[in-house]
Scaffold this motif. Sequence first.
Motif, PDB file in Angstrom:
ATOM      1  N   LEU A  48       0.602  -1.354  -0.098  1.00  0.00           N
ATOM      2  CA  LEU A  48       0.018  -0.112  -0.393  1.00  0.00           C
ATOM      3  C   LEU A  48       0.751   1.475  -0.180  1.00  0.00           C
ATOM      4  O   LEU A  48       1.806   1.233   0.670  1.00  0.00           O
ATOM      5  CB  LEU A  48      -1.231  -0.178   1.699  1.00  0.00           C
ATOM      6  N   PRO A  49       0.130   2.417  -0.189  1.00  0.00           N
ATOM      7  CA  PRO A  49       0.967   3.573  -0.685  1.00  0.00           C
ATOM      8  C   PRO A  49       1.536   3.507   0.991  1.00  0.00           C
ATOM      9  O   PRO A  49       1.289   3.637   1.867  1.00  0.00           O
ATOM     10  CB  PRO A  49       0.091   4.451  -0.932  1.00  0.00           C
ATOM     11  N   GLY A  50       2.986   4.261   1.264  1.00  0.00           N
ATOM     12  CA  GLY A  50       3.443   4.404   2.574  1.00  0.00           C
ATOM     13  C   GLY A  50       3.562   2.913   3.227  1.00  0.00           C
ATOM     14  O   GLY A  50       4.583   3.495   4.309  1.00  0.00           O
TER      15      GLY A  50
ATOM     16  N   ARG B  87      10.130  -6.720   1.856  1.00  0.00           N
ATOM     17  CA  ARG B  87       9.889  -6.155   0.998  1.00  0.00           C
ATOM     18  C   ARG B  87       9.860  -5.774   0.166  1.00  0.00           C
ATOM     19  O   ARG B  87      10.097  -7.072   0.001  1.00  0.00           O
ATOM     20  CB  ARG B  87      11.282  -5.046   1.528  1.00  0.00           C
ATOM     21  N   ALA B  88       9.254  -4.691  -0.616  1.00  0.00           N
ATOM     22  CA  ALA B  88       9.390  -4.499  -2.552  1.00  0.00           C
ATOM     23  C   ALA B  88      10.914  -5.337  -2.884  1.00  0.00           C
ATOM     24  O   ALA B  88      11.744  -5.482  -2.445  1.00  0.00           O
ATOM     25  CB  ALA B  88       8.591  -3.307  -2.628  1.00  0.00           C
ATOM     26  N   GLY B  89      10.191  -6.393  -3.819  1.00  0.00           N
ATOM     27  CA  GLY B  89      11.330  -7.706  -4.507  1.00  0.00           C
ATOM     28  C   GLY B  89      11.604  -9.029  -3.979  1.00  0.00           C
ATOM     29  O   GLY B  89      12.687  -9.439  -4.519  1.00  0.00           O
TER      30      GLY B  89
ATOM     31  N   ALA C 263       4.164  -0.376  -4.056  1.00  0.00           N
ATOM     32  CA  ALA C 263       3.266   0.676  -4.481  1.00  0.00           C
ATOM     33  C   ALA C 263       3.056   1.093  -5.688  1.00  0.00           C
ATOM     34  O   ALA C 263       4.444   2.015  -6.293  1.00  0.00           O
ATOM     35  CB  ALA C 263       2.536   1.512  -3.076  1.00  0.00           C
ATOM     36  N   SER C 264       2.653   1.966  -6.970  1.00  0.00           N
ATOM     37  CA  SER C 264       2.727   2.512  -7.656  1.00  0.00           C
ATOM     38  C   SER C 264       1.636   3.715  -8.263  1.00  0.00           C
ATOM     39  O   SER C 264       0.189   3.721  -6.620  1.00  0.00           O
ATOM     40  CB  SER C 264       2.116   1.018  -9.000  1.00  0.00           C
TER      41      SER C 264
END
Length: 77
Positions: A11-13, A59-61, A76-77
């Motif tokens: 989610l954003p943030g 985490r992302a990735g 988040a995009s």
Amino acid sequence: MTTQIETLALLPGEEYIELYKILKVQAMIGGGGEAKFVIGEGLVTVDGEVETRKRKKVRAGEVVSFNGETVKVVAAS
């Protein structure tokens, strides 16, 4: 045989999502209790390594695998 990799966008943030929540949100298991059990039993991998910390910050990735299903966490995009 090609493995289908699903994606889960943070989610954003958000900087991370806890490992057991990924299994729950992606319906890889029936509920949070079951998620914590399979993680504790060493049945879940993160980036190919067995992970037994239920609240590991993914985490992302990073890529999570369980029971033939694979999910990549993306920003988040």
